[in-house]
Design a protein around this motif. Structure first.
Motif, mmCIF file in Angstrom:
data_model
loop_
_atom_site.group_PDB
_atom_site.id
_atom_site.type_symbol
_atom_site.label_atom_id
_atom_site.label_comp_id
_atom_site.label_asym_id
_atom_site.label_seq_id
_atom_site.Cartn_x
_atom_site.Cartn_y
_atom_site.Cartn_z
ATOM 1 N N TYR A 285 0.862 -1.179 0.000
ATOM 2 C CA TYR A 285 0.000 0.000 0.000
ATOM 3 C C TYR A 285 0.897 1.227 0.000
ATOM 4 O O TYR A 285 1.398 1.641 1.036
ATOM 5 C CB TYR A 285 -0.902 -0.007 1.231
ATOM 6 C CG TYR A 285 -1.745 -1.254 1.352
ATOM 7 C CD1 TYR A 285 -2.819 -1.455 0.501
ATOM 8 C CD2 TYR A 285 -1.470 -2.221 2.311
ATOM 9 C CE1 TYR A 285 -3.605 -2.597 0.598
ATOM 10 C CE2 TYR A 285 -2.248 -3.363 2.417
ATOM 11 C CZ TYR A 285 -3.306 -3.540 1.561
ATOM 12 O OH TYR A 285 -4.070 -4.664 1.660
ATOM 13 N N SER A 286 1.121 1.814 -1.181
ATOM 14 C CA SER A 286 2.056 2.931 -1.268
ATOM 15 C C SER A 286 1.406 4.197 -1.832
ATOM 16 O O SER A 286 2.077 5.195 -2.030
ATOM 17 C CB SER A 286 3.259 2.545 -2.134
ATOM 18 O OG SER A 286 2.829 2.150 -3.422
ATOM 19 N N GLY A 287 0.103 4.152 -2.069
ATOM 20 C CA GLY A 287 -0.589 5.319 -2.619
ATOM 21 C C GLY A 287 -1.189 6.178 -1.528
ATOM 22 O O GLY A 287 -0.882 6.018 -0.346
ATOM 23 N N ASN A 288 -2.069 7.093 -1.939
ATOM 24 C CA ASN A 288 -2.805 7.858 -0.939
ATOM 25 C C ASN A 288 -3.879 6.955 -0.329
ATOM 26 O O ASN A 288 -4.034 5.793 -0.740
ATOM 27 C CB ASN A 288 -3.389 9.144 -1.545
ATOM 28 C CG ASN A 288 -4.437 8.883 -2.614
ATOM 29 O OD1 ASN A 288 -5.224 7.925 -2.524
ATOM 30 N ND2 ASN A 288 -4.473 9.719 -3.637
ATOM 31 N N ARG A 289 -4.604 7.432 0.643
ATOM 32 C CA ARG A 289 -5.570 6.576 1.349
ATOM 33 C C ARG A 289 -6.606 5.982 0.406
ATOM 34 O O ARG A 289 -6.938 4.799 0.506
ATOM 35 C CB ARG A 289 -6.258 7.352 2.475
ATOM 36 C CG ARG A 289 -5.314 7.564 3.646
ATOM 37 C CD ARG A 289 -5.951 8.341 4.785
ATOM 38 N NE ARG A 289 -7.085 7.625 5.323
ATOM 39 C CZ ARG A 289 -8.209 8.226 5.730
ATOM 40 N NH1 ARG A 289 -8.350 9.529 5.662
ATOM 41 N NH2 ARG A 289 -9.192 7.517 6.232
ATOM 42 N N GLU A 290 -7.149 6.800 -0.496
ATOM 43 C CA GLU A 290 -8.163 6.303 -1.422
ATOM 44 C C GLU A 290 -7.594 5.212 -2.316
ATOM 45 O O GLU A 290 -8.228 4.180 -2.534
ATOM 46 C CB GLU A 290 -8.744 7.449 -2.269
ATOM 47 C CG GLU A 290 -9.616 8.410 -1.489
ATOM 48 C CD GLU A 290 -8.845 9.545 -0.810
ATOM 49 O OE1 GLU A 290 -7.583 9.535 -0.815
ATOM 50 O OE2 GLU A 290 -9.502 10.440 -0.258
ATOM 51 N N GLU A 291 -6.389 5.429 -2.831
ATOM 52 C CA GLU A 291 -5.748 4.426 -3.693
ATOM 53 C C GLU A 291 -5.458 3.141 -2.914
ATOM 54 O O GLU A 291 -5.629 2.039 -3.447
ATOM 55 C CB GLU A 291 -4.438 4.984 -4.266
ATOM 56 C CG GLU A 291 -4.652 6.089 -5.270
ATOM 57 C CD GLU A 291 -3.379 6.851 -5.617
ATOM 58 O OE1 GLU A 291 -3.372 7.503 -6.669
ATOM 59 O OE2 GLU A 291 -2.399 6.805 -4.837
ATOM 60 N N ASN A 292 -5.046 3.288 -1.664
ATOM 61 C CA ASN A 292 -4.784 2.106 -0.842
ATOM 62 C C ASN A 292 -6.062 1.322 -0.582
ATOM 63 O O ASN A 292 -6.064 0.090 -0.635
ATOM 64 C CB ASN A 292 -4.107 2.505 0.467
ATOM 65 C CG ASN A 292 -2.677 2.964 0.261
ATOM 66 O OD1 ASN A 292 -2.077 2.729 -0.788
ATOM 67 N ND2 ASN A 292 -2.137 3.640 1.254
ATOM 68 N N TYR A 293 -7.155 2.019 -0.311
ATOM 69 C CA TYR A 293 -8.438 1.332 -0.139
ATOM 70 C C TYR A 293 -8.853 0.640 -1.441
ATOM 71 O O TYR A 293 -9.363 -0.480 -1.416
ATOM 72 C CB TYR A 293 -9.536 2.306 0.302
ATOM 73 C CG TYR A 293 -9.745 2.399 1.798
ATOM 74 C CD1 TYR A 293 -10.276 1.333 2.518
ATOM 75 C CD2 TYR A 293 -9.440 3.562 2.498
ATOM 76 C CE1 TYR A 293 -10.496 1.419 3.883
ATOM 77 C CE2 TYR A 293 -9.655 3.661 3.857
ATOM 78 C CZ TYR A 293 -10.186 2.583 4.555
ATOM 79 O OH TYR A 293 -10.406 2.683 5.903
#
Length: 159
Positions: free
Chosen positions: A7-15
């Motif tokens: 999980y290396s993106g922003n919160r939305e991308e990680n979700y």
């Protein structure tokens, strides 16, 4: 085949990646308990600052403890009682910043300070709720709510 990705993106991308992983993990499996067990483990691994992640399922008109990650929990919750029962009866997500301020809160773990509960609806029928507790106040925000609601929508396809 299920593959863990970082999980290396922003919160939305990680979700979004989490939901992609859920779909890959559950693809082809029909057993509800196995799928809920893996979903709770996946969420517990993904979320930080939480102390309980699990499911309560509708059985004989009440919520009954299902697969979870965390300390032992209350086994049965009447509809309309506590955060889980309120979410179930109103069929809406309930996000509580401070559980001690929630009327009728059921304290299964004294360490819990905030909570989010998302109803699980399949074909318009309530099948249960996803319950997540945190030992810190105001842990869950609108991003968590939106993305956890998406997670539940993806999950119920496999129930």
């Amino acid at each position: 085949m299920f593959k863990v990705e970082l999980y290396s993106g922003n919160r939305e991308e990680n979700y979004d990646l989490l939901i992609k992983q859920l779909n890959a993990l559950l693809e082809g499996e029909k057993n509800k308990i196995a799928n809920l067990s893996n979903a709770s483990a996946l969420l517990n691994q993904f979320l930080d600052r939480v102390n309980w992640v699990g499911f309560y399922l509708i059985e004989d008109g009440e919520l009954v403890l299902g697969p979870f990650q965390g300390l032992p929990a209350c086994v049965r919750i009447p509809l309309g009682r506590g955060v889980c029962g309120t979410s179930a009866i109103e069929q809406r997500t309930v996000r509580v910043e401070d559980v001690h301020q929630f009327p009728g809160h059921i304290a299964c773990d004294a360490a819990s300070q905030s909570e989010i509960v998302i109803p699980m609806l399949k074909d318009g029928e309530l099948v249960g709720v996803l319950d997540i507790d945190s030992p810190e106040k105001n842990r869950f925000d609108e991003v968590d709510q939106d993305k956890l609601e998406e997670f539940v929508k993806a999950l119920v396809k496999f129930l």
